[in-house]
Enzyme design. Structure first.
Site, PDB file in Angstrom:
ATOM      1  N   ALA A 119       6.387   4.706  -2.774  1.00 39.07           N
ATOM      2  CA  ALA A 119       7.755   4.592  -2.273  1.00 39.07           C
ATOM      3  C   ALA A 119       8.311   3.256  -2.751  1.00 39.07           C
ATOM      4  CB  ALA A 119       7.747   4.648  -0.751  1.00 39.07           C
ATOM      5  N   GLY A 134       3.060   6.786  -2.007  1.00 36.32           N
ATOM      6  CA  GLY A 134       3.902   7.985  -2.004  1.00 36.32           C
ATOM      7  C   GLY A 134       3.804   8.748  -3.317  1.00 36.32           C
ATOM      8  N   GLU A 153       0.900  10.901  -2.873  1.00 36.06           N
ATOM      9  CA  GLU A 153       1.248  11.934  -1.887  1.00 36.06           C
ATOM     10  C   GLU A 153       2.125  13.011  -2.532  1.00 36.06           C
ATOM     11  OE1 GLU A 153       2.624   8.867   0.898  1.00 36.06           O
ATOM     12  OE2 GLU A 153       1.218   9.690   2.360  1.00 36.06           O
ATOM     13  N   GLU A 159      -1.069   1.480   0.801  1.00 34.22           N
ATOM     14  CA  GLU A 159      -0.133   1.101   1.867  1.00 34.22           C
ATOM     15  C   GLU A 159      -0.709   0.080   2.832  1.00 34.22           C
ATOM     16  OE1 GLU A 159      -0.772   4.235   0.905  1.00 34.22           O
ATOM     17  OE2 GLU A 159       1.048   5.458   0.923  1.00 34.22           O
TER      18      GLU A 159
HETATM   19  N1  CO8 Z   1       8.288  -0.320  -5.073  1.00 34.27           N
HETATM   20  C1  CO8 Z   1       9.208  -1.108  -5.669  1.00 34.27           C
HETATM   21  N2  CO8 Z   1       9.003  -1.747  -6.847  1.00 34.27           N
HETATM   22  C2  CO8 Z   1       7.805  -1.560  -7.452  1.00 34.27           C
HETATM   23  C3  CO8 Z   1       6.796  -0.744  -6.893  1.00 34.27           C
HETATM   24  C4  CO8 Z   1       7.083  -0.103  -5.632  1.00 34.27           C
HETATM   25  N3  CO8 Z   1       6.195   0.717  -5.045  1.00 34.27           N
HETATM   26  N4  CO8 Z   1       5.727  -0.778  -7.697  1.00 34.27           N
HETATM   27  C5  CO8 Z   1       6.052  -1.558  -8.746  1.00 34.27           C
HETATM   28  N5  CO8 Z   1       7.311  -2.034  -8.604  1.00 34.27           N
HETATM   29  C6  CO8 Z   1       8.048  -2.910  -9.509  1.00 34.27           C
HETATM   30  C7  CO8 Z   1       7.474  -4.312  -9.509  1.00 34.27           C
HETATM   31  O1  CO8 Z   1       8.007  -5.042  -8.414  1.00 34.27           O
HETATM   32  C8  CO8 Z   1       7.928  -4.825 -10.838  1.00 34.27           C
HETATM   33  O2  CO8 Z   1       9.279  -5.203 -10.753  1.00 34.27           O
HETATM   34  P1  CO8 Z   1       9.801  -6.555 -11.504  1.00 34.27           P
HETATM   35  O3  CO8 Z   1       9.593  -6.261 -12.976  1.00 34.27           O
HETATM   36  O4  CO8 Z   1      11.238  -6.649 -11.112  1.00 34.27           O
HETATM   37  O5  CO8 Z   1       8.924  -7.667 -11.015  1.00 34.27           O
HETATM   38  C9  CO8 Z   1       7.859  -3.594 -11.732  1.00 34.27           C
HETATM   39  O6  CO8 Z   1       7.853  -2.470 -10.863  1.00 34.27           O
HETATM   40  C10 CO8 Z   1       6.598  -3.528 -12.559  1.00 34.27           C
HETATM   41  O7  CO8 Z   1       5.494  -3.684 -11.701  1.00 34.27           O
HETATM   42  P2  CO8 Z   1       4.389  -4.854 -11.865  1.00 34.27           P
HETATM   43  O8  CO8 Z   1       4.936  -6.010 -12.635  1.00 34.27           O
HETATM   44  O9  CO8 Z   1       3.838  -5.138 -10.508  1.00 34.27           O
HETATM   45  O10 CO8 Z   1       3.304  -4.074 -12.772  1.00 34.27           O
HETATM   46  P3  CO8 Z   1       1.754  -4.367 -12.840  1.00 34.27           P
HETATM   47  O11 CO8 Z   1       1.257  -3.528 -13.998  1.00 34.27           O
HETATM   48  O12 CO8 Z   1       1.465  -5.821 -12.844  1.00 34.27           O
HETATM   49  O13 CO8 Z   1       1.164  -3.777 -11.454  1.00 34.27           O
HETATM   50  C11 CO8 Z   1       0.903  -2.124  -9.716  1.00 34.27           C
HETATM   51  C12 CO8 Z   1       1.208  -2.415 -11.208  1.00 34.27           C
HETATM   52  C13 CO8 Z   1      -0.555  -2.500  -9.409  1.00 34.27           C
HETATM   53  C14 CO8 Z   1       1.113  -0.657  -9.499  1.00 34.27           C
HETATM   54  C15 CO8 Z   1       1.846  -2.975  -8.811  1.00 34.27           C
HETATM   55  O14 CO8 Z   1       3.184  -2.803  -9.277  1.00 34.27           O
HETATM   56  C16 CO8 Z   1       1.814  -2.586  -7.375  1.00 34.27           C
HETATM   57  O15 CO8 Z   1       0.886  -2.945  -6.666  1.00 34.27           O
HETATM   58  N6  CO8 Z   1       2.822  -1.824  -6.872  1.00 34.27           N
HETATM   59  C17 CO8 Z   1       2.942  -1.442  -5.498  1.00 34.27           C
HETATM   60  C18 CO8 Z   1       1.994  -0.303  -5.178  1.00 34.27           C
HETATM   61  C19 CO8 Z   1       2.087   0.077  -3.714  1.00 34.27           C
HETATM   62  O16 CO8 Z   1       1.825  -0.722  -2.825  1.00 34.27           O
HETATM   63  N7  CO8 Z   1       2.471   1.354  -3.434  1.00 34.27           N
HETATM   64  C20 CO8 Z   1       2.611   1.837  -2.100  1.00 34.27           C
HETATM   65  C21 CO8 Z   1       4.024   1.687  -1.628  1.00 34.27           C
HETATM   66  S1  CO8 Z   1       4.263   2.155   0.067  1.00 34.27           S
HETATM   67  C22 CO8 Z   1       4.318   3.851   0.021  1.00 34.27           C
HETATM   68  O17 CO8 Z   1       4.229   4.456  -1.008  1.00 34.27           O
HETATM   69  C23 CO8 Z   1       4.478   4.554   1.319  1.00 34.27           C
HETATM   70  C24 CO8 Z   1       4.843   5.995   1.153  1.00 34.27           C
HETATM   71  C25 CO8 Z   1       5.334   6.542   2.466  1.00 34.27           C
HETATM   72  C26 CO8 Z   1       6.075   7.877   2.310  1.00 34.27           C
HETATM   73  C27 CO8 Z   1       7.519   7.797   1.964  1.00 34.27           C
HETATM   74  C28 CO8 Z   1       8.383   7.316   3.095  1.00 34.27           C
HETATM   75  C29 CO8 Z   1       9.829   7.482   2.885  1.00 34.27           C
END
Ligand code: CO8
Length: 257
Positions: free
Chosen positions: A65, A108, A111, A131
């Site tokens: 998400a 998500g 999921e 998460e």
């Molecule tokens: N949300 C928003 N932005 C994101 C997300 C995300 N989930 N994932 C990555 N991005 C953005 C980063 O902030 C970054 O933006 P910017 O270039 O502006 O800094 C860009 O995408 C590229 O990402 P990274 O630079 O971080 O790329 P890396 O290769 O270094 O890392 C990762 C990749 C490991 C995937 C890392 O981006 C990360 O940890 N992302 C978050 C993963 C996460 O925690 N996901 C779970 C989110 S919560 C969720 O999904 C709950 C679902 C509930 C159901 C839905 C309810 C409505």
């Protein structure tokens, strides 16, 4: 027309939806989910489409998400935003839905992939539910669908310890159907879609529905449900055609009726 997804018809009978927020690793914001729901609803009602492939890009299926949308939100905000309405369009999509996954498939994103009926993965795919690191937990089915797919022990580790599964591990644990070299993951998903697209649409729909019921019903109820769908298909023209074609040793021509 869409800003966060790309909708295509790569071949007859096959719909393709690409999640398209590459700069955010296809994070599932509200706008994307509502476009996805709209595209699925259109494919659901389109008699020309038998099967749909849902994909991201090589770097990410979806990294979860959109975390930015969680900032400053309280439970009432979340409740009132009724965000799961769009996810319901995926859960209740009546036609076979194949996820073609490469790169990050997290939170998500995982999921969403698990709501699809089958998953084809590239060897670079990574599956996880991170998460917990945000002080939250899966909210779109992760705690229910993951243990059903991989069993309790692995699901606990994935959700509580943020263990990430490689594509090979996901295959070994039954989360995905196929793992192929990265350059082939979409082609492999389309190949599977092509195989399914040759089948009678009504039987596909009712068989999918019955399989999904097996997660929700007792065995006796499920068997009864299956039998009703089985009987129902005897009312279809496609059943007459399928049986006749077999007996006449020719290829059936499905009408979807
Ligand atoms: N949300 C928003 N932005 C994101 C997300 C995300 N989930 N994932 C990555 N991005 C953005 C980063 O902030 C970054 O933006 P910017 O270039 O502006 O800094 C860009 O995408 C590229 O990402 P990274 O630079 O971080 O790329 P890396 O290769 O270094 O890392 C990762 C990749 C490991 C995937 C890392 O981006 C990360 O940890 N992302 C978050 C993963 C996460 O925690 N996901 C779970 C989110 S919560 C969720 O999904 C709950 C679902 C509930 C159901 C839905 C309810 C409505």
């Amino acid at each position: 027309m869409y800003e966060n997804i790309i909708v295509e018809r790569p071949e007859p009978k096959i719909g393709l939806i690409r999640l398209n927020r590459p700069k955010r690793l296809n994070a599932l914001n509200r706008a994307l989910m509502s476009e996805l729901a709209q595209a699925l609803n259109e494919f659901a009602q389109d008699d020309e489409i038998v099967v749909v492939v849902l994909t991201g890009d090589e770097r990410a299926f979806a990294a979860g998400a959109d975390i930015g949308e969680f900032q400053g939100k309280n439970p009432v905000d979340m409740l009132k935003s009724y965000r799961f309405k769009e996810w319901e369009a995926v859960r209740t999509f009546p036609k076979p839905l194949i996820a073609a996954v490469s790169g990050w498939c997290l939170g998500g994103g995982n999921e969403l992939a698990m709501m699809c009926d089958m998953i084809v993965a590239s060897e670079s795919a990574v599956f996880g539910q991170p998460e917990i690191n945000l002080g939250i937990m899966p909210g779109a089915g992760g705690t229910q669908r993951l243990p059903r797919a991989v069993g309790k022990a692995i699901a606990m580790e994935v959700i509580l310890a943020d263990r990430r599964l490689t594509a090979q591990e996901a295959l070994q644990w039954g989360l995905v159907n196929h793992v192929v070299p990265t350059e082939l993951y979409l082609e492999k998903a389309l190949e599977l879609a092509r195989q399914i697209a040759q089948k009678p649409p009504l039987a596909l729909q009712l068989a999918k529905e019955a399989i999904l019921k097996s997660y929700e019903m007792s065995l006796a109820e499920g068997l009864e449900y299956e039998r009703h769908n089985f009987y129902l298909l005897f009312a279809s023209e496609d059943k007459d055609e399928g049986v006749a074609a077999f007996l006449e040793k020719r290829k059936p021509e499905w009408k979807g009726r």
